[in-house]
Design a protein around this motif. Structure first.
Motif, PDB file in Angstrom:
ATOM      1  N   ALA A  79       0.836  -1.199   0.000  1.00 47.15           N
ATOM      2  CA  ALA A  79       0.000   0.000   0.000  1.00 47.15           C
ATOM      3  C   ALA A  79       0.869   1.246   0.000  1.00 47.15           C
ATOM      4  O   ALA A  79       0.408   2.333  -0.315  1.00 47.15           O
ATOM      5  CB  ALA A  79      -0.905  -0.008   1.218  1.00 47.15           C
ATOM      6  N   THR A  80       2.147   1.085   0.358  1.00 50.85           N
ATOM      7  CA  THR A  80       3.032   2.227   0.452  1.00 50.85           C
ATOM      8  C   THR A  80       3.753   2.508  -0.865  1.00 50.85           C
ATOM      9  O   THR A  80       4.556   3.421  -0.933  1.00 50.85           O
ATOM     10  CB  THR A  80       4.081   1.950   1.529  1.00 50.85           C
ATOM     11  N   ASP A  81       3.474   1.721  -1.895  1.00 53.14           N
ATOM     12  CA  ASP A  81       4.150   1.934  -3.179  1.00 53.14           C
ATOM     13  C   ASP A  81       3.847   3.314  -3.732  1.00 53.14           C
ATOM     14  O   ASP A  81       2.734   3.804  -3.611  1.00 53.14           O
ATOM     15  CB  ASP A  81       3.669   0.890  -4.197  1.00 53.14           C
ATOM     16  N   SER A  82       4.851   3.889  -4.357  1.00 48.39           N
ATOM     17  CA  SER A  82       4.661   5.206  -4.945  1.00 48.39           C
ATOM     18  C   SER A  82       4.793   5.128  -6.453  1.00 48.39           C
ATOM     19  O   SER A  82       5.566   4.357  -6.997  1.00 48.39           O
ATOM     20  CB  SER A  82       5.702   6.168  -4.393  1.00 48.39           C
ATOM     21  N   ASN A  83       4.020   5.966  -7.131  1.00 50.64           N
ATOM     22  CA  ASN A  83       4.028   6.040  -8.579  1.00 50.64           C
ATOM     23  C   ASN A  83       5.222   6.798  -9.128  1.00 50.64           C
ATOM     24  O   ASN A  83       5.416   6.877 -10.329  1.00 50.64           O
ATOM     25  CB  ASN A  83       2.771   6.809  -8.997  1.00 50.64           C
ATOM     26  N   ASP A  84       5.986   7.398  -8.249  1.00 48.98           N
ATOM     27  CA  ASP A  84       7.119   8.204  -8.674  1.00 48.98           C
ATOM     28  C   ASP A  84       8.299   7.284  -8.995  1.00 48.98           C
ATOM     29  O   ASP A  84       8.782   6.586  -8.111  1.00 48.98           O
ATOM     30  CB  ASP A  84       7.468   9.171  -7.534  1.00 48.98           C
ATOM     31  N   PRO A  85       8.780   7.286 -10.239  1.00 43.09           N
ATOM     32  CA  PRO A  85       9.855   6.363 -10.616  1.00 43.09           C
ATOM     33  C   PRO A  85      11.075   6.475  -9.699  1.00 43.09           C
ATOM     34  O   PRO A  85      11.757   5.487  -9.458  1.00 43.09           O
ATOM     35  CB  PRO A  85      10.224   6.789 -12.027  1.00 43.09           C
ATOM     36  N   PRO A 104       5.482  14.200 -10.381  1.00 45.74           N
ATOM     37  CA  PRO A 104       6.200  12.930 -10.437  1.00 45.74           C
ATOM     38  C   PRO A 104       5.278  11.714 -10.457  1.00 45.74           C
ATOM     39  O   PRO A 104       5.668  10.650 -10.906  1.00 45.74           O
ATOM     40  CB  PRO A 104       7.055  12.943  -9.159  1.00 45.74           C
ATOM     41  N   LEU A 105       4.044  11.884  -9.971  1.00 45.18           N
ATOM     42  CA  LEU A 105       3.161  10.725  -9.853  1.00 45.18           C
ATOM     43  C   LEU A 105       2.278  10.508 -11.076  1.00 45.18           C
ATOM     44  O   LEU A 105       1.417   9.644 -11.079  1.00 45.18           O
ATOM     45  CB  LEU A 105       2.258  10.886  -8.616  1.00 45.18           C
ATOM     46  N   ALA A 106       2.472  11.312 -12.138  1.00 44.10           N
ATOM     47  CA  ALA A 106       1.517  11.284 -13.245  1.00 44.10           C
ATOM     48  C   ALA A 106       1.577  10.019 -14.080  1.00 44.10           C
ATOM     49  O   ALA A 106       0.629   9.689 -14.788  1.00 44.10           O
ATOM     50  CB  ALA A 106       1.739  12.491 -14.146  1.00 44.10           C
ATOM     51  N   SER A 107       2.668   9.287 -14.015  1.00 48.82           N
ATOM     52  CA  SER A 107       2.845   8.065 -14.809  1.00 48.82           C
ATOM     53  C   SER A 107       2.685   8.309 -16.302  1.00 48.82           C
ATOM     54  O   SER A 107       2.050   7.537 -17.005  1.00 48.82           O
ATOM     55  CB  SER A 107       1.866   6.967 -14.381  1.00 48.82           C
ATOM     56  N   ILE A 108       3.233   9.417 -16.778  1.00 50.34           N
ATOM     57  CA  ILE A 108       3.218   9.682 -18.212  1.00 50.34           C
ATOM     58  C   ILE A 108       4.617   9.418 -18.755  1.00 50.34           C
ATOM     59  O   ILE A 108       5.592  10.003 -18.285  1.00 50.34           O
ATOM     60  CB  ILE A 108       2.769  11.114 -18.498  1.00 50.34           C
ATOM     61  N   GLY A 109       4.695   8.507 -19.714  1.00 47.45           N
ATOM     62  CA  GLY A 109       5.981   8.162 -20.272  1.00 47.45           C
ATOM     63  C   GLY A 109       5.867   7.908 -21.751  1.00 47.45           C
ATOM     64  O   GLY A 109       4.930   8.379 -22.407  1.00 47.45           O
ATOM     65  N   THR A 110       6.839   7.141 -22.280  1.00 44.41           N
ATOM     66  CA  THR A 110       6.817   6.840 -23.703  1.00 44.41           C
ATOM     67  C   THR A 110       6.614   5.347 -23.929  1.00 44.41           C
ATOM     68  O   THR A 110       6.825   4.842 -25.008  1.00 44.41           O
ATOM     69  CB  THR A 110       8.145   7.254 -24.349  1.00 44.41           C
ATOM     70  N   GLY A 111       6.227   4.625 -22.882  1.00 47.32           N
ATOM     71  CA  GLY A 111       6.147   3.173 -22.951  1.00 47.32           C
ATOM     72  C   GLY A 111       4.980   2.648 -23.761  1.00 47.32           C
ATOM     73  O   GLY A 111       4.124   3.411 -24.209  1.00 47.32           O
ATOM     74  N   PRO A 112       4.927   1.328 -23.931  1.00 48.54           N
ATOM     75  CA  PRO A 112       3.908   0.702 -24.781  1.00 48.54           C
ATOM     76  C   PRO A 112       2.506   0.721 -24.182  1.00 48.54           C
ATOM     77  O   PRO A 112       1.541   0.429 -24.876  1.00 48.54           O
ATOM     78  CB  PRO A 112       4.405  -0.730 -24.941  1.00 48.54           C
ATOM     79  N   TYR A 113       2.386   1.041 -22.891  1.00 53.38           N
ATOM     80  CA  TYR A 113       1.058   1.052 -22.273  1.00 53.38           C
ATOM     81  C   TYR A 113       0.827   2.328 -21.484  1.00 53.38           C
ATOM     82  O   TYR A 113       1.750   2.868 -20.891  1.00 53.38           O
ATOM     83  CB  TYR A 113       0.880  -0.171 -21.359  1.00 53.38           C
ATOM     84  N   LYS A 114      -0.431   2.783 -21.501  1.00 54.22           N
ATOM     85  CA  LYS A 114      -0.809   3.941 -20.689  1.00 54.22           C
ATOM     86  C   LYS A 114      -1.491   3.435 -19.433  1.00 54.22           C
ATOM     87  O   LYS A 114      -2.336   2.548 -19.492  1.00 54.22           O
ATOM     88  CB  LYS A 114      -1.818   4.810 -21.445  1.00 54.22           C
ATOM     89  N   MET A 115      -1.127   4.014 -18.302  1.00 50.09           N
ATOM     90  CA  MET A 115      -1.756   3.580 -17.063  1.00 50.09           C
ATOM     91  C   MET A 115      -3.173   4.131 -16.985  1.00 50.09           C
ATOM     92  O   MET A 115      -3.406   5.313 -17.220  1.00 50.09           O
ATOM     93  CB  MET A 115      -0.935   4.084 -15.874  1.00 50.09           C
ATOM     94  N   GLY A 148      -2.446  13.042   8.048  1.00 53.35           N
ATOM     95  CA  GLY A 148      -1.203  13.373   7.362  1.00 53.35           C
ATOM     96  C   GLY A 148      -1.034  12.606   6.059  1.00 53.35           C
ATOM     97  O   GLY A 148      -1.973  12.009   5.552  1.00 53.35           O
ATOM     98  N   THR A 149       0.193  12.626   5.523  1.00 51.01           N
ATOM     99  CA  THR A 149       0.454  11.905   4.280  1.00 51.01           C
ATOM    100  C   THR A 149       1.396  10.750   4.557  1.00 51.01           C
ATOM    101  O   THR A 149       2.254  10.818   5.419  1.00 51.01           O
ATOM    102  CB  THR A 149       1.116  12.820   3.228  1.00 51.01           C
ATOM    103  N   SER A 150       1.209   9.708   3.789  1.00 49.83           N
ATOM    104  CA  SER A 150       2.069   8.534   3.920  1.00 49.83           C
ATOM    105  C   SER A 150       3.498   8.927   3.563  1.00 49.83           C
ATOM    106  O   SER A 150       3.732   9.624   2.581  1.00 49.83           O
ATOM    107  CB  SER A 150       1.583   7.442   2.971  1.00 49.83           C
ATOM    108  N   LYS A 159       3.375   9.251  -0.288  1.00 48.78           N
ATOM    109  CA  LYS A 159       3.004  10.667  -0.334  1.00 48.78           C
ATOM    110  C   LYS A 159       1.519  10.872  -0.614  1.00 48.78           C
ATOM    111  O   LYS A 159       1.105  11.958  -0.975  1.00 48.78           O
ATOM    112  CB  LYS A 159       3.810  11.438  -1.406  1.00 48.78           C
ATOM    113  N   ASN A 160       0.718   9.818  -0.459  1.00 51.26           N
ATOM    114  CA  ASN A 160      -0.724   9.976  -0.603  1.00 51.26           C
ATOM    115  C   ASN A 160      -1.321  10.360   0.746  1.00 51.26           C
ATOM    116  O   ASN A 160      -0.740  10.075   1.789  1.00 51.26           O
ATOM    117  CB  ASN A 160      -1.360   8.668  -1.077  1.00 51.26           C
ATOM    118  N   SER A 161      -2.512  10.961   0.700  1.00 54.84           N
ATOM    119  CA  SER A 161      -3.189  11.312   1.947  1.00 54.84           C
ATOM    120  C   SER A 161      -3.632  10.035   2.656  1.00 54.84           C
ATOM    121  O   SER A 161      -4.300   9.194   2.071  1.00 54.84           O
ATOM    122  CB  SER A 161      -4.396  12.189   1.639  1.00 54.84           C
TER     123      SER A 161
END
Lengths: 529, 334
Positions: free
Chosen positions: A64-70, A201-212, B97-99, B103-105
């Motif tokens: 659950a703590t994963d971040s979308n920021d590369p 940083p979290l937008a997940s916009i890149g040039t890869g073969p799939y769009k999130m 707060g945020t994780s 960094k999510n709420s």
């Protein structure tokens, strides 16, 4: 069919190897012309990739703590997700581990390998329609190398002094020569983002073969095909769904009931049960991770090379691979490099279990009494069993080992890198240079064998900036021999990456780079109805 | 069962005029105090844990520089008390707060996760509570005869197996062998209600099996003990039907202990289902907290801990209050 041939045919099936290349490599590996020809035709027939379908992966290692920021990719799941939507400048060849072009079309080093010029590919579009420019590339690398950065790639890129755009090219200036620079840019954190991902940083916009299309950390991520992908040899399925499944039994149940097409981290202990399921295929790939028994070269009694050699000869590597890895691994040769690295030093004799030689060196060392080995379940899966097995094989050589089982909590702070003889684990590194620099350089923080040899250090630094591959290979050979014959590491085995898929999944590429087809599994396979 | 604690509220007159209201208020204030104490325990406990977010999160790629950056960023250099007061102040207003990791709420994430957990627990409760009470009454009615024995053996068998084992058995038969049920039970935002119900069928069944026996046996024991009292004998002599005697006369008097055990099990359904969530890959609070603990993502762990404590305390308080309402004798301390 041996493993190497399997890689070759899977490369053909994945469309990554021409007939000429295949025949050349297959015959070099000792396969006759007729057999090679037949193999190629078969794999090429299986090679017609089908497009379409919905691919579902059940992966361990999401949270659950994963971040979308590369910059903050850490878990196995994010590693795989990043490869779906983003591209790096460089990729590594699945077969040889060498650097191959991705968003960088080509590159050129200066003579001392301290300045590198990369040509950036033209006409590539980000998912938001914006065209990729040199500014995006520079901004991305700047974000990851900033001293305040929390990027996981900060350590890898430490030697970069200056990043700038020169015309349309990227120019990197390093503090010292590094012939592996392109390969370092294939690090999975270094996804090229619009304006470096600084704005979002979290937008997940890149040039890869799939769009999130959706992302819930630790739960699920979905993707749809990027219709403007700049490459046609990937991205075969229409949509992807990655589900986080941290329970091993849940993964196996989901795969065998056909709810997902692919799972990672199959336990060697249960792999034979899973094999019995009719629709399941086990995908085992040679990896760089290895299990080790480490001795401190500067502490008695391990400061005696004869004792170290005795303990090395007393290791029954074959039994270890069979009993501890269930056969899913390769024997090690007491240096941390295997065939999956580019410039692997060929022709070094495999050290085998030899109680007589062990007894000889043990006697010569003058040591008497038992040797204390500390271990724990957390050192690597099956570490305690491995220690007991080792105790048995040592007994035959007249060496008495006392196995002490330490608590798992605190093992990494209190035992590993502290006590003179213990069990441990190393994940692989992208290059030989990095592996040696991390754990065998005299000044390395993680020099867990206390291996301090000025001649070795000098050679390592020389090899780093050596651009002549033959010379470099030779240096790596000398280094490997030094570690093998005089170092403090007993390296019985390299563990394979063991994954599994349903038989519908075709075109799986056994990539030596890393687990899950180096993270590219979702973009490389297709579904056969 | 419930012995009211001595009053902490001033105003004896108020107490005498509205004994019920006074008791409820007293319970409420006590609960709040308890929650406050728990918040200190949670914060202090996590503070005392070895290991730290920066190093755990970065793992093998931790350079001293990156570690220092993260610590600076999160304000970990400030004193504990400052951070505690700040955290509690925000938490009271519903802001956790945020994780640190994503960094999510945290409040937003928990909103979703808690919703999922409550959905699963709610469904399990809707099925298990009436079933348990009904079966309990049935087994009293048929006491020491075959139906009673069957109910007892089955429910005891179910409670004796750990929940992950029941889960695996259900998965093996219903998902792998017969392919009837949906697995994994992953639910997500864009999922329809019916699909959601299908997804949670197996985890719900597991939970029902796990909590059923406890509630059923308590119902049975409580009713049986009432059944042996004099007024039940009178009812019987009056010629009232056996089942009617149980439902109309015995059950209401056995309510207090039954309510208590139901509340305990409801709390378990929300708080204690971590294992079931992991086995079925269900994105609830349990999994959220486990993930956070692994990387020492403190804001998330603290928020989960506090919410779990609140659920537990709230359900216990409600059980107490309901028991007092159901049994007037408890209103007047002796």
């Amino acid at each position: 069919m041996n493993d190497y041939t399997k890689y070759l045919t899977s490369r053909v099936t994945a469309g990554g190897l021409s007939r000429r290349e295949f025949m050349g490599r297959a015959m070099a590996a000792g396969i006759t012309l007729t057999v090679a020809d037949k193999l190629f035709t078969e794999s090429a027939q299986a090679a017609e990739p089908k497009r379409g379908g919905h691919l579902k992966l059940g992966l361990e290692g999401g949270a659950a703590t994963d971040s979308n920021d590369p910059a903050k990719f850490l878990s196995q799941v994010m590693f795989c997700i990043g490869r779906c939507w983003g591209d790096m400048l460089v990729e590594s060849d699945p077969l040889t581990g060498a650097a191959v072009p991705a968003l960088a079309e080509s590159w050129e080093p200066s003579k001392d390998a301290a300045t590198w010029t990369f040509k950036i590919r033209k006409g590539v579009k980000f998912h938001n329609g914006k065209e990729l420019t040199i500014d995006d590339v520079v901004a991305t690398l700047k974000r990851h190398t900033d001293a305040k950065s929390e990027s996981g790639a900060l350590g890898v890129l430490g030697s970069i002094k200056e990043i700038k755009a020169d015309g349309g090219d990227l120019v990197l200036t390093l503090s010292e020569g590094n012939a592996d620079m392109p390969l370092l840019l294939s690090d999975y954190h270094l996804v090229i983002q619009p304006n470096g991902g600084v704005d979002d940083p979290l937008a997940s916009i890149g040039t890869g073969p799939y769009k999130m299309t959706s992302f819930e950390p630790g739960v699920r991520a979905t993707f749809e095909k990027n219709k403007d992908d700049w490459r046609s040899d990937r991205g075969y399925v229409d949509s992807i769904e990655i589900i986080g499944m941290n329970d091993a039994t849940a993964r196996i149940a989901a795969l065998s009931s056909g709810q997902v097409h692919y799972i990672n981290r199959v336990d060697p202990k249960t792999v034979n049960l899973l094999k019995r399921a009719p629709n399941v295929e086990i995908l085992s790939t040679a990896g760089r991770g290895h299990y080790v028994f480490i001795m401190h070269c500067d502490k008695a009694p391990f400061d005696n090379n004869d004792l170290r050699l005795a303990l090395k000869y007393a290791m029954d590597r074959e039994t270890m691979v069979q009993k501890i890895l269930g056969g899913y691994g390769k024997v090690g040769n007491d240096f941390p490099i295997n065939r999956t690295y580019a410039l692997f030093p060929e022709g070094i004799e495999q050290r085998a279990y030899d109680p007589d030689k062990a007894a000889f060196h043990y006697k010569k060392s003058g040591h008497s009494g038992s040797v204390l080995l500390r271990t724990s379940e957390v050192a690597f899966p099956g570490a305690v069993d491995a220690a007991v097995l080792y105790q048995e094989s040592c007994k035959k050589a007249g060496i008495e080992i006392e196995v002490k089982r330490e608590p798992g909590d605190g093992y990494w702070t209190n035992v590993w890198n502290v006590q003179p003889f213990s069990t441990s684990y190393w994940g692989g590194r992208p290059t030989q240079d990095q592996m040696y620099s991390t754990a065998y350089l005299s000044t390395a923080d993680w020099n867990d064998t206390r291996f301090k040899r000025p001649d070795f250090d000098k050679l390592l630094l020389q090899a780093r900036s050596e651009l002549d591959e033959a010379k470099r290979k030779d240096m790596y050979r000398t280094m490997a021999m030094t570690v093998r014959d005089e170092g403090g590491v007993i390296l019985p085995m390299f563990n394979d990456f063991v994954n599994a898929s349903t038989k519908q999944v075709k075109g799986y590429v056994h990539d030596i780079g890393n687990d899950m087809s180096n993270g590219y599994v979702a973009t490389r396979v297709w579904l056969d109805a | 069962m419930t012995n009211p604690a001595p009053s902490i509220l001033p105003g004896l007159r108020f107490r005498q005029r509205f004994p019920l209201l006074a008791l409820i208020l007293e319970r409420f204030v006590l609960s709040l105090l308890l929650l406050f104490a728990v918040s200190i325990l949670i914060f202090g406990g996590l503070e005392a844990l070895p290991g730290d977010f920066a190093t755990t999160y970065l793992g093998q790629s931790a350079t001293p520089q990156a570690v220092a950056n993260i610590r600076q960023d999160l304000g970990l250099n400030r004193p504990v008390t400052t951070r505690y007061v700040e955290w509690l102040g925000n938490a009271v207003q519903g802001d956790f707060g945020t994780s640190w990791a994503s960094k999510n709420s945290v409040s937003e994430q928990i909103g979703k996760r808690l919703g999922n957990s409550l959905f699963l627990a709610g469904f399990a409760a809707i099925i298990s509570v009436p079933l348990a009470v009904g079966l309990g009454m049935l087994s009293v009615h048929f006491r020491n005869r075959l139906p009673d024995k069957i109910i007892n053996v089955i429910s005891l068998a179910a409670i004796s197996l750990p929940e992950f084992f029941i889960g695996y058995l259900l998965i093996l038969f219903f998902a792998v062998k017969f392919g009837m049920a949906t697995f994994p039970a992953t639910v997500y935002d864009s999922m329809g209600f019916v699909e959601r119900l299908k997804a949670i069928a197996l985890p719900t069944a597991t939970l029902v099996l796990v909590v059923l026996a406890h509630m059923m046996r308590m119902t049975r024991a409580a009713i049986l003990s009432v059944m042996s009292s004099a007024y039940m004998e009178t009812a019987e002599l009056k010629g009232i039907g056996a089942f009617r005697a149980i439902v109309k006369h015995a059950a209401p008097n056995a309510l207090a202990p039954i309510i208590n055990v139901i509340a305990l099990n409801l709390a378990y359904l929300v708080v204690g289902v971590v294992v079931v969530e992991v086995v079925f890959v269900y994105p609830g609070m349990g999994q959220y907290m486990v993930d956070a603990v692994t990387v020492r993502d403190m804001p998330v762990v603290q928020a989960c801990g506090l919410i779990f404590a609140a659920v537990y305390i709230f359900l216990n308080m409600t059980a107490d209050i309901l028991a007092i309402i159901a049994n007037p004798r408890l209103r007047h301390p002796r």
